[in-house]
Design a protein around this motif. Structure first.
Motif, PDB file in Angstrom:
ATOM      1  N   PRO A 152      76.781  31.116  71.431  1.00 35.34           N
ATOM      2  CA  PRO A 152      76.234  32.207  70.630  1.00 35.34           C
ATOM      3  C   PRO A 152      75.500  33.233  71.500  1.00 35.34           C
ATOM      4  N   TRP A 153      75.882  34.488  71.381  1.00 37.39           N
ATOM      5  CA  TRP A 153      75.195  35.555  72.104  1.00 37.39           C
ATOM      6  C   TRP A 153      73.990  36.021  71.276  1.00 37.39           C
ATOM      7  N   PRO A 154      73.017  36.668  71.926  1.00 36.54           N
ATOM      8  CA  PRO A 154      71.837  37.144  71.182  1.00 36.54           C
ATOM      9  C   PRO A 154      72.246  38.021  69.999  1.00 36.54           C
ATOM     10  N   GLN A 155      71.556  37.824  68.873  1.00 36.91           N
ATOM     11  CA  GLN A 155      71.931  38.536  67.642  1.00 36.91           C
ATOM     12  C   GLN A 155      71.040  39.732  67.332  1.00 36.91           C
ATOM     13  N   THR A 156      69.855  39.758  67.899  1.00 37.14           N
ATOM     14  CA  THR A 156      68.951  40.887  67.586  1.00 37.14           C
ATOM     15  C   THR A 156      68.325  41.463  68.846  1.00 37.14           C
ATOM     16  N   PRO A 157      69.147  41.796  69.854  1.00 36.58           N
ATOM     17  CA  PRO A 157      68.552  42.330  71.080  1.00 36.58           C
ATOM     18  C   PRO A 157      68.109  43.780  70.883  1.00 36.58           C
ATOM     19  N   SER A 158      66.925  44.107  71.351  1.00 32.20           N
ATOM     20  CA  SER A 158      66.479  45.496  71.327  1.00 32.20           C
ATOM     21  C   SER A 158      67.036  46.195  72.560  1.00 32.20           C
ATOM     22  N   SER A 159      66.995  47.531  72.551  1.00 33.14           N
ATOM     23  CA  SER A 159      67.446  48.279  73.726  1.00 33.14           C
ATOM     24  C   SER A 159      66.602  47.904  74.933  1.00 33.14           C
TER      25      SER A 159
END
Length: 943
Positions: A825-832
């Protein structure tokens, strides 16, 4: 050795004579410290040893007197102690000492050293040295020297066994070479083997067989003398008079047919050396058969024993599957009635080895069960005495016989060897346990141990199944067994995935035939806990009322230095007792559940394949050329690309060795790759095409023809059978690479650079590669060119998932796209901000790495090996910085990445099922991020 060393040893002995009283508690430490000083150390602590080393026990903690890893464990006992009674304590301590388990174990009672090498010889000391003889016989303790030397042992029974086996094997090979039928030669040699054992363990009159052979060397006929001996061994009753007086009835099936042979002088000399030179009472039946069989099959004359299974490894099956359950029951039994019930049960207890070979496992199982039987009888005696029972009659110890043991093997000779091994076991067990009853006649085991393919015959109903099924990987099964057998196997066992390893079929069949509450212990290739092999075997066991009670996750197998195995002991039913999982670096007792992956912690078998990953076109294996004719040297490539259009089909070709072993990390070969061009289009590149036509086409024609012939045989038997057609497909497109990975090439052609890692690796090393370079099959390719994606893949988060979900090759990890990438699973809520931080950290890591490689003249493998050493390391710091950025991007709060990754995997899967939006692999589409934030220009490219 020099005089100073001898003088120190003499000083130690003089000190011992004057001051040592043999008090275990008061003198053990000073005795050991003085011993270390005598061998040239300043003392135990200075040498790196530990006194009173803590060892976990069933109840509380035990203390070993001295542990000096990875060399030595010493356990001291008071003076006049019988050291044989403390063997098991020392072995149990030794088993717990991982990682870096000591090679040698010493028991000492202040007067004598008993020296063991449990990996090599389990039960008997390799040597015994009196303390007052130490100056003359220190060689067995040579490992105590500051510069460790190989010890010289005087009781190396493995060498004795191998020597005797070699002589007998050479006799067999001589008989075959001069035209004796194989079956006749095998039977005759085995009759000689049993006779050699028998005269040294008092089943035949002492020296009778050796004397007969000597007489043959002096002119008499072996046809007469040995033939008559073997006939007497098959006649009921004891021979009363004459040359063979005292020869008793053996039976055992082995002498039912006697076909005497006239041996020549060389053969008689071999037989005489085998019987006279070696004391067969010291030869180890548990390994004799394997060494004998191995040496018969050698092209050269040697029998080193390199391929026998050590008794210690066999015990990892026999002990938890058979011995421990019985001992637990004996310990809990308190009354005569309960103990008598146990005795009646053990007399009918049956054991099967469905791949028995020459009987190693059955021999040790027999011996251990006889010891268990004796412990029941001893306890009955103790309870009677304690209760002052009037009925104190002795209970016999002869009801558990070799007839309780069953074996199956596909080799007829192995079967005959196994019978002989069990015949000898009976006599040796009686001697060890002081049973004063007649051993002869031996049991006839013809109905117990049979020659057959175990996967295609019924197995007897037994209480325990043990053994070491054949090791054969799924990739080599067709070459080893042939297409017809493979078709028969997969048709009969269609419930097992076709890509499972061969040993999985034994695990599956064992569990299917086991009766409730019976047990099994089997050795398998370490792939049994991974992917298709796990699905076909251990998954089935654990999902069908099977409970794994003890397992070794992964170890090097004594039977073959190139095979890593897993060992699994299970019960068909529930089990509430202690479960034990042995890993490379630790032992976990009282683990709640041992999963089918044979790993602690989170059960990742419940992970789901994620559609966003599976459909991302984000992970591929590199190209498989399939024939050396596609490959070019740099000089050949330069010559071809002088014609500019050939640049369309000639490419640098990068493999793992180039990337990780070469210091410039650049390809050393080129490849001709026509991709999807048809034969006419490929023909336009005349010189490359001509090379392929000359080198590749003839080979592909031949292999396709052989494949057609194999398929015809199968289809004649079963017109609906599935047959292999890949060589036919290769011929259809003979000018193309075997697996050109057109989709992969299309993906990397759209970008400047792509990410790779080695398909098989011990370390997390990822690298950016120019898209002009073709990756070969030893590389896993990720068609991403951004620094953020690189950072996620290079992180410890991804590595932890990789190592938990991958398959393995020996001790190395193998990246498998379907189990690793498709579930990760890749990050789902990454910020800029998160994305930029990861990208920056990944760039900095590569910069540090490139600087260290150049400044220290290292290759990638050498550099990453420094990460395993203690101390400051710039690359460690760069990796930690990247890890912090990735963890923050995921929003993880625990140290256990796997638990959080599993939860995220299941969460993403659920969202996909509900039709919700999720983030798959790669750089998220966030408009606030600029190109320079996440892209850079560092990658490996050809100048």
């Amino acid at each position: 050795m020099n005089g100073d060393f001898k003088e120190r040893l003499r000083d130690f002995v003089e000190w011992w004579r004057c001051y040592c009283k043999g008090d275990e508690k008061g003198e053990a430490q000073i005795f050991l410290d003085r011993l270390f000083q005598a061998f040239g150390h300043k003392g135990i602590l200075e040498a790196g040893g530990t006194l009173e080393f803590r060892i976990r026990a069933k109840k509380g903690v035990n203390f070993a007197d001295l542990v000096w890893k990875p060399i030595l464990l010493i356990e001291m006992k008071k003076r006049n102690t019988d050291l044989s009674k403390h063997y098991e304590q020392a072995w149990k301590y030794w088993i717990e000492l991982i990682p870096d388990r000591p090679r040698y174990v010493v028991l000492c009672n202040f007067d004598e050293f008993w020296i063991y090498d449990f990996n090599y010889q389990l039960y008997e000391p390799m040597d015994k040295i009196k303390v007052d003889n130490l100056p003359e016989h220190w060689g067995a303790l040579a490992f105590l020297l500051p510069e460790v030397k190989k010890p010289v042992f005087r009781n190396n029974l493995i060498e004795v066994t191998a020597g005797a086996a070699e002589k007998v094997a050479d006799l067999f090979k001589s008989l075959i070479a001069r035209g004796i039928e194989r079956e006749v030669a095998q039977r005759f040699v085995l009759q000689c083997v049993l006779a050699s054992f028998s005269e040294d363990i008092d089943l035949l009159p002492k020296y009778l067989f050796t004397t007969l052979v000597d007489e043959c060397l002096r002119g008499k006929s072996s046809y007469d003398l040995l033939g008559d001996l073997f006939r007497r061994m098959n006649e009921p009753g004891e021979t009363a008079y004459g040359r063979y007086k005292g020869v008793d009835y053996f039976n055992g099936g082995l002498f039912a047919t006697v076909e005497p042979l006239e041996l020549n002088t060389d053969e008689l000399n071999l037989l005489y050396e085998a019987s006279y030179k070696y004391d067969w009472s010291k030869i180890k039946p548990a390994i004799f058969g394997t060494i004998f069989e191995d040496s018969m099959n050698q092209n050269e004359r040697h029998a080193t024993g390199a391929h026998f299974t050590s008794e210690n490894d066999i015990q990892k099956i026999v002990y938890p599957t058979i011995v421990v359950p019985w001992r637990n029951r004996i310990e809990s039994a308190t009354t005569i009635k309960e103990l008598n019930n146990l005795l009646n049960e053990i007399w009918s207890f049956k054991v099967l080895d469905p791949a028995c070979g020459s009987g190693n496992f059955l021999y040790i199982a027999y011996r251990e069960l006889k010891r268990v039987e004796k412990s029941i009888i001893d306890k009955i005696r103790e309870v009677r005495i304690r209760n002052k029972s009037k009925n104190r009659e002795e209970t016999g110890l002869s009801f558990l016989s070799a007839a309780n043991f069953y074996g199956i093997d596909i080799s007829n000779f192995a079967v005959e060897l196994a019978k002989v091994t069990l015949m000898i076991a009976k006599k040796l067990a009686y001697d060890e346990l002081h049973v004063h009853e007649d051993v002869l006649p031996l049991e006839n085991l013809d109905d117990n141990i049979i020659c057959a393919d175990a996967l295609f015959v019924d197995w007897p109903e037994v209480d325990a199944i043990i053994g070491n099924p054949p090791f054969q990987s799924k990739n080599k099964m067709q070459d080893e067994f042939g297409t017809e057998y493979l078709h028969k196997l997969r048709s009969s066992y269609s419930r097992i995935p076709g890509r499972a390893d061969y040993c999985v079929y034994w695990f599956r069949k064992a569990h299917e035939v086991m009766k409730p509450n019976s047990r099994a212990g089997l050795v398998g290739t370490n792939s049994i806990r991974q992917n298709y092999s796990r699905i076909g075997g251990l998954d089935y066991i654990t999902q069908n009322n099977g409970t794994i009670v003890e397992a070794v996750s992964n170890q090097l197998w004594s039977g073959d230095a190139n095979v890593h195995v897993s060992i699994v002991n299970w019960i068909k039913g529930d089990f509430s007792g202690r479960k034990k999982l042995i890993l490379k670096d630790k032992i976990i007792d009282d683990i709640g559940v041992i999963t089918s992956s044979l790993m602690p912690g989170v059960d990742l078998n419940v992970t789901k394949t994620l559609k966003c990953n599976e459909n991302s076109k984000g992970c591929y294996q590199g190209q498989t050329h399939g024939h050396e004719g596609f490959l070019l040297t740099p000089e050949q490539a330069i010559e071809l690309i002088k014609e500019e259009k050939n640049l369309d089909v000639v490419f640098p070709y990068l493999g793992t060795k180039d990337l990780f072993v070469k210091k410039n990390r650049l390809p050393s070969r080129y490849v001709i790759d026509f991709q999807s061009k048809n034969v006419v289009e490929a023909r336009a590149y005349s010189k490359p095409f001509s090379l392929i036509m000359q080198k590749v086409l003839p080979v592909r024609k031949k292999k396709a023809m052989l494949e057609q012939e194999r398929n015809k045989k199968i289809l004649d038997i079963d017109p609906d059978a599935k047959v292999n057609k890949h060589h036919n497909n290769f011929l259809r497109y003979w000018w193309r690479l075997s697996y050109a990975r057109e989709e992969l090439i299309e993906q990397i052609s759209k970008i400047k650079r792509y990410i790779v890692c080695s398909q098989v690796t011990k370390r997390p090393i990822f690298e950016f590669i120019s898209s002009r370079i073709r990756p070969n099959a030893s590389l896993i390719v990720f068609p991403f060119e951004d620094d953020y994606s690189f950072g996620i893949l290079q992180s410890s988060v991804h590595w932890s998932w990789f190592t938990a979900k991958c398959s393995t090759l020996r001790e190395d990890y193998r990246y498998t796209s379907n189990t690793v990438f498709d579930t990760f699973p890749w990050p789902q809520t990454p910020s800029s901000e998160n994305i930029i931080k990861v990208a920056k950290a990944s760039r900095e890591l590569r910069q540090v790495r490139d600087f260290l490689l150049k400044e220290n003249n290292l290759n990638l493998r050498e550099l990453y090996r420094t990460m395993e050493l203690p101390g400051e390391n710039p690359l460690k710091k760069a990796q930690q910085k990247l890890d912090y950025a990735v963890i923050e991007t995921y929003g993880f709060t625990k140290k256990d990445y796997l638990e959080e990754l599993l939860n995220l995997n299941l969460n993403i899967y659920q969202k996909e099922e509900e039709g919700q939006h999720v983030l798959g692999p790669g750089l998220p589409n966030i408009t606030t991020i600029s190109y320079n934030d996440v892209f850079s220009d560092d990658y490996l490219k050809m100048e």
